[in-house]
Design an enzyme around this catalytic site. Structure first.
Site, mmCIF file in Angstrom:
data_model
loop_
_atom_site.group_PDB
_atom_site.id
_atom_site.type_symbol
_atom_site.label_atom_id
_atom_site.label_comp_id
_atom_site.label_asym_id
_atom_site.label_seq_id
_atom_site.Cartn_x
_atom_site.Cartn_y
_atom_site.Cartn_z
ATOM 1 N N ALA A 4 60.366 15.188 68.296
ATOM 2 C CA ALA A 4 58.935 15.439 68.561
ATOM 3 C C ALA A 4 58.291 14.191 69.145
ATOM 4 C CB ALA A 4 58.241 15.853 67.254
ATOM 5 N N GLY A 5 58.948 13.617 70.159
ATOM 6 C CA GLY A 5 58.425 12.378 70.735
ATOM 7 C C GLY A 5 57.607 12.603 71.990
ATOM 8 N N PRO B 196 68.329 5.298 73.542
ATOM 9 C CA PRO B 196 68.096 3.918 73.985
ATOM 10 C C PRO B 196 69.389 3.208 74.386
ATOM 11 C CG PRO B 196 68.043 4.032 71.590
ATOM 12 C CD PRO B 196 68.216 5.446 72.088
ATOM 13 N N SER C 212 67.093 15.393 76.715
ATOM 14 C CA SER C 212 67.179 13.919 76.770
ATOM 15 C C SER C 212 67.902 13.507 78.043
ATOM 16 C CB SER C 212 67.994 13.380 75.589
ATOM 17 O OG SER C 212 67.384 13.676 74.367
ATOM 18 N N GLU D 297 64.222 16.148 81.989
ATOM 19 C CA GLU D 297 62.770 16.191 82.136
ATOM 20 C C GLU D 297 62.320 15.100 83.109
ATOM 21 O OE1 GLU D 297 60.523 18.480 81.131
ATOM 22 O OE2 GLU D 297 59.460 17.205 82.540
ATOM 23 N N ALA E 188 56.078 12.204 83.948
ATOM 24 C CA ALA E 188 55.712 10.795 83.781
ATOM 25 C C ALA E 188 54.611 10.735 82.731
ATOM 26 C CB ALA E 188 55.225 10.219 85.111
ATOM 27 N N LYS F 215 69.168 12.977 87.243
ATOM 28 C CA LYS F 215 68.079 12.408 86.422
ATOM 29 C C LYS F 215 68.128 10.874 86.451
ATOM 30 C CE LYS F 215 64.883 11.553 83.666
ATOM 31 N NZ LYS F 215 63.482 11.654 83.999
ATOM 32 N N CYS G 294 62.129 4.236 80.017
ATOM 33 C CA CYS G 294 63.285 4.821 80.709
ATOM 34 C C CYS G 294 63.826 4.074 81.919
ATOM 35 C CB CYS G 294 62.962 6.254 81.084
ATOM 36 S SG CYS G 294 62.737 7.267 79.622
HETATM 37 P P1 NAD Z 1 60.806 9.331 71.485
HETATM 38 O O1 NAD Z 1 61.416 8.165 70.822
HETATM 39 O O2 NAD Z 1 59.344 9.360 71.765
HETATM 40 O O3 NAD Z 1 61.155 10.657 70.661
HETATM 41 C C1 NAD Z 1 62.424 10.950 70.170
HETATM 42 C C2 NAD Z 1 62.255 11.591 68.790
HETATM 43 O O4 NAD Z 1 63.514 12.076 68.344
HETATM 44 C C3 NAD Z 1 61.768 10.624 67.716
HETATM 45 O O5 NAD Z 1 60.553 11.098 67.166
HETATM 46 C C4 NAD Z 1 62.912 10.618 66.682
HETATM 47 O O6 NAD Z 1 62.441 10.519 65.347
HETATM 48 C C5 NAD Z 1 63.543 11.965 66.925
HETATM 49 N N1 NAD Z 1 64.935 12.056 66.460
HETATM 50 C C6 NAD Z 1 65.957 11.186 66.649
HETATM 51 N N2 NAD Z 1 67.082 11.643 66.088
HETATM 52 C C7 NAD Z 1 66.772 12.847 65.518
HETATM 53 C C8 NAD Z 1 67.515 13.816 64.789
HETATM 54 N N3 NAD Z 1 68.818 13.658 64.545
HETATM 55 N N4 NAD Z 1 66.877 14.917 64.345
HETATM 56 C C9 NAD Z 1 65.556 15.102 64.597
HETATM 57 N N5 NAD Z 1 64.800 14.222 65.285
HETATM 58 C C10 NAD Z 1 65.399 13.107 65.743
HETATM 59 O O7 NAD Z 1 61.613 9.510 72.852
HETATM 60 P P2 NAD Z 1 61.090 10.223 74.186
HETATM 61 O O8 NAD Z 1 60.286 9.267 74.985
HETATM 62 O O9 NAD Z 1 60.530 11.544 73.831
HETATM 63 O O10 NAD Z 1 62.461 10.407 74.975
HETATM 64 C C11 NAD Z 1 63.402 11.380 74.576
HETATM 65 C C12 NAD Z 1 64.431 11.539 75.680
HETATM 66 O O11 NAD Z 1 63.782 12.025 76.865
HETATM 67 C C13 NAD Z 1 65.132 10.243 76.086
HETATM 68 O O12 NAD Z 1 66.460 10.553 76.424
HETATM 69 C C14 NAD Z 1 64.384 9.816 77.341
HETATM 70 O O13 NAD Z 1 65.201 9.060 78.200
HETATM 71 C C15 NAD Z 1 64.038 11.146 77.970
HETATM 72 N N6 NAD Z 1 62.831 11.142 78.814
HETATM 73 C C16 NAD Z 1 61.718 10.481 78.431
HETATM 74 C C17 NAD Z 1 60.570 10.545 79.214
HETATM 75 C C18 NAD Z 1 59.301 9.831 78.820
HETATM 76 O O14 NAD Z 1 58.374 9.813 79.624
HETATM 77 N N7 NAD Z 1 59.198 9.252 77.645
HETATM 78 C C19 NAD Z 1 60.564 11.323 80.373
HETATM 79 C C20 NAD Z 1 61.727 12.002 80.727
HETATM 80 C C21 NAD Z 1 62.865 11.914 79.941
HETATM 81 C C1 UGA Z 2 59.098 7.692 84.897
HETATM 82 C C2 UGA Z 2 59.305 8.694 86.039
HETATM 83 O O1 UGA Z 2 58.194 8.604 86.932
HETATM 84 C C3 UGA Z 2 59.417 10.106 85.491
HETATM 85 O O2 UGA Z 2 59.715 11.013 86.555
HETATM 86 C C4 UGA Z 2 60.545 10.173 84.459
HETATM 87 O O3 UGA Z 2 60.637 11.448 83.887
HETATM 88 C C5 UGA Z 2 60.257 9.150 83.364
HETATM 89 O O4 UGA Z 2 60.145 7.823 83.952
HETATM 90 C C6 UGA Z 2 61.356 9.047 82.349
HETATM 91 O O5 UGA Z 2 62.467 9.456 82.592
HETATM 92 O O6 UGA Z 2 61.018 8.478 81.316
HETATM 93 P P1 UGA Z 2 57.052 6.893 83.423
HETATM 94 O O7 UGA Z 2 57.957 5.778 83.058
HETATM 95 O O8 UGA Z 2 56.388 7.651 82.332
HETATM 96 O O9 UGA Z 2 57.852 7.982 84.297
HETATM 97 O O10 UGA Z 2 55.895 6.365 84.381
HETATM 98 P P2 UGA Z 2 55.865 5.933 85.924
HETATM 99 O O11 UGA Z 2 54.625 6.464 86.507
HETATM 100 O O12 UGA Z 2 57.115 6.250 86.625
HETATM 101 O O13 UGA Z 2 55.706 4.349 85.823
HETATM 102 C C7 UGA Z 2 56.771 3.524 85.379
HETATM 103 C C8 UGA Z 2 56.371 2.061 85.532
HETATM 104 O O14 UGA Z 2 56.314 1.694 86.924
HETATM 105 C C9 UGA Z 2 54.989 1.741 84.965
HETATM 106 O O15 UGA Z 2 55.006 0.486 84.337
HETATM 107 C C10 UGA Z 2 54.099 1.724 86.181
HETATM 108 O O16 UGA Z 2 52.944 0.940 86.024
HETATM 109 C C11 UGA Z 2 55.048 1.120 87.208
HETATM 110 N N1 UGA Z 2 54.671 1.469 88.597
HETATM 111 C C12 UGA Z 2 54.722 2.753 89.033
HETATM 112 C C13 UGA Z 2 54.278 0.452 89.465
HETATM 113 O O17 UGA Z 2 54.231 -0.739 89.086
HETATM 114 N N2 UGA Z 2 53.951 0.774 90.754
HETATM 115 C C14 UGA Z 2 53.987 2.048 91.212
HETATM 116 O O18 UGA Z 2 53.669 2.260 92.406
HETATM 117 C C15 UGA Z 2 54.374 3.063 90.334
#
Ligand code: NAD
Ligand code: UGA
Length: 482
Positions: free
Chosen positions: A11-12, A94, A132, A169, A172, A224, A280
């Protein structure tokens, strides 16, 4: 396949918003989001929607409409796995901190744990979806764990069956709801035709057919990682040119506009800033570096690693530059930091440039006064590893410039700038572009500086108020009042 119940494990920042939008767009589905973190689940269920664990514009409204109707947050993982037709795995991945691949490869222990839980508690046929971000061929590992459900002994029941799909996913943070409602594409990787149809049918409730792309599972996983690597590469590229602009008298904003108008290059992701942050970009590129090395492609690994190296250098360059402009010493000087989140419109600080920059400044003996509209003082304390310590509380009048290595948090920008020698803007929050510089200037210790690492303030307003000004990637030398 008749899909009624969806469960998301995690639920992150991804699981929460993604499932909220699915529940919102598909009121006929029951969406359960589970997590091992009880405190987080309590916050998702809390009545005060300003205290949700994830801050995303528009998320509170969706939660208000769907929670308790067809969207539920719970710690009961076992039950919600058992009732699910589709399970999204959205847990953290991570970078490994020890063992083989430490510092580069993704740590898959949370993914493996989830797969084992699913294998243990699932019933009937279940579609398991990798949400993920995962290294190439992780789906294979998940499939193997699911297929070897070792403790299945119930003779009265059919042995559970599984189909594994990759559905990364691309949202951003800060624009997650819009990104989820209007995605550029939905990527579904896998072979199982029925499972692909069931998953794509969910998205088809609001996403046009032509935006749903099907690939093989490994292409989906690799796409991805590649998307993030390409985006981060653009940020490092423009930041490298920004440094050159500062040395030559060019302006990176003008260069960005000029190159971005070429359709082949495009205008997005060309803003020079304090260096990319977020959970990420770095993790996913390092993962790509690890995979390239593993598959015997050192040149490919070196190419992508340089994107991260440049980013680290750039963040450190900004700290050094602040030090240089403040006469080579910031020991005991008060520096006001505006913005701690890694980008605007999120409360997420993971890998924020602010962490490294603040840390560098504290190392040099500065005292910091930090403001951020959504990040809490306790989060900053965790990130810096230094407890908040009120700058003036245990000091005598006038002592504020004598005690080093302290930081304090201020909700109010004017109070944050009181007595500061410099202001450093690190996150592009809207309120920072509306600052009344005349008011702020009166509160600062002269000569004072504004360092705009996000190019969001009007240079003339700052200079007119008697402050010296620097902004990232700007070679214009007329900003200093010195
Ligand atoms: P997050 O740390 O915010 O959330 C992950 C959650 O999973 C945590 O709340 C943790 O407690 C829970 N968790 C871990 N192990 C568990 C288990 N065994 N059972 C139940 N819950 C469990 O992470 P996030 O930012 O949501 O990222 C999740 C994935 O999505 C990563 O692989 C990341 O690379 C990917 N992703 C993140 C983003 C983003 O913008 N944050 C965007 C696209 C993809
Ligand atoms: C990024 C990607 O944009 C998403 O498509 C992807 O799903 C996600 O990572 C992920 O896998 O976690 P996010 O990290 O949430 O999303 O945000 P971004 O808008 O991409 O920005 C990333 C970093 O780059 C930030 O620190 C932002 O300030 C910086 N940035 C972005 C710049 O310095 N310049 C830019 O022109 C754009």
């Amino acid at each position: 396949m008749n899909i009624k119940n969806i469960t998301c494990i995690g639920a992150g920042f991804v699981g929460g918003p993604t499932m909220s939008v699915i529940a919102f767009k598909c009121p006929f589905l029951k969406v359960n989001v589970v997590d091992i973190n009880k405190e987080k689940i309590n916050k998702w269920n809390g009545s005060d929607l300003t205290k949700l664990p994830v801050y995303e514009p528009g998320l509170d409204n969706i939660i208000k409409k769907c929670r308790g109707r067809n969207l539920f947050f719970s710690t009961d993982i076992e039950k919600n796995i058992a009732i699910a037709d589709i399970i999204f795995i959205s847990v953290n991945t991570p970078t490994k901190t020890k063992g083989i691949g430490a510092g580069q490869a993704s740590d898959l222990k949370w993914i493996e744990k989830c797969a084992r839980e699913v294998a243990k508690h699932a019933n009937g046929h279940t579609i398991v979806v990798e949400k993920s971000t995962l290294p190439v061929r992780t789906a294979e590992t998940i499939q193997i764990i699911l297929n070897t459900k070792q403790d299945f002994q119930d003779q009265d029941k059919m042995k559970p069956t599984f189909a594994v799909l990759s559905n990364p996913e691309f949202l951003a943070e800060g624009s997650a709801i819009n990104d989820l409602e209007n995605p550029d594409r939905i990527l579904i990787g896998g072979d199982d035709i029925q499972a692909k149809k069931a998953l794509s049918d969910i998205y088809k409730n609001w996403v046009p057919d032509e935006k749903i792309l099907f690939t093989n599972i490994w292409s989906s996983e690799l796409a991805k990682l590649t998307a993030n690597a390409f985006l981060a590469q653009r940020v490092s590229s423009i930041n490298s040119i920004g440094a050159l602009c500062e040395s030559t008298g060019a302006d990176v904003r003008e260069v960005s506009r000029a190159i971005g108008s070429d359709k082949r290059i495009g205008s997005k992701f060309l803003d020079s800033g304090p260096g990319f942050g977020g959970s990420c970009f770095k993790k996913d590129i390092l993962n790509l570096v690890y995979l390239s090395k593993y598959f015997g492609l050192p040149e490919v690994a070196n190419f992508w690693e340089s994107v991260v190296t440049l980013n680290n250098w750039h963040q450190n360059r900004i700290s050094k530059l602040i030090l240089k402009k403040l006469f080579g010493t910031i020991s005991g000087k008060k520096i006001c930091i505006l913005g701690f989140a890694f980008k605007a419109n999120t409360n997420d600080t993971r890998e924020s440039a602010a962490i490294n920059i603040c840390y560098d400044l504290l190392e040099e003996g500065a005292i910091l006064s930090i403001n951020d509209p959504k990040v809490t003082a306790s989060q900053i304390e965790l990130d810096l590893g230094i407890p908040e310590s009120k700058i003036n509380s245990d000091l005598n009048e006038g002592d504020s410039h004598t005690v080093e290595n302290r930081w304090e948090f201020h909700k109010d920008i004017e109070l944050a700038s009181e007595g500061a020698d410099a202001i450093v803007i690190l996150t592009a929050w809207d309120e920072y572009s509306e600052i009344d510089w005349n008011k702020i200037s009166q509160r600062m210790r002269k000569p004072s500086w504004v360092f705009d690492a996000r190019s969001i303030v009007n240079p003339n307003d700052v200079i007119k108020s008697g402050l010296n000004f620097w902004r990232v990637g700007d070679g214009n030398e007329n900003f200093s009042n010195n």
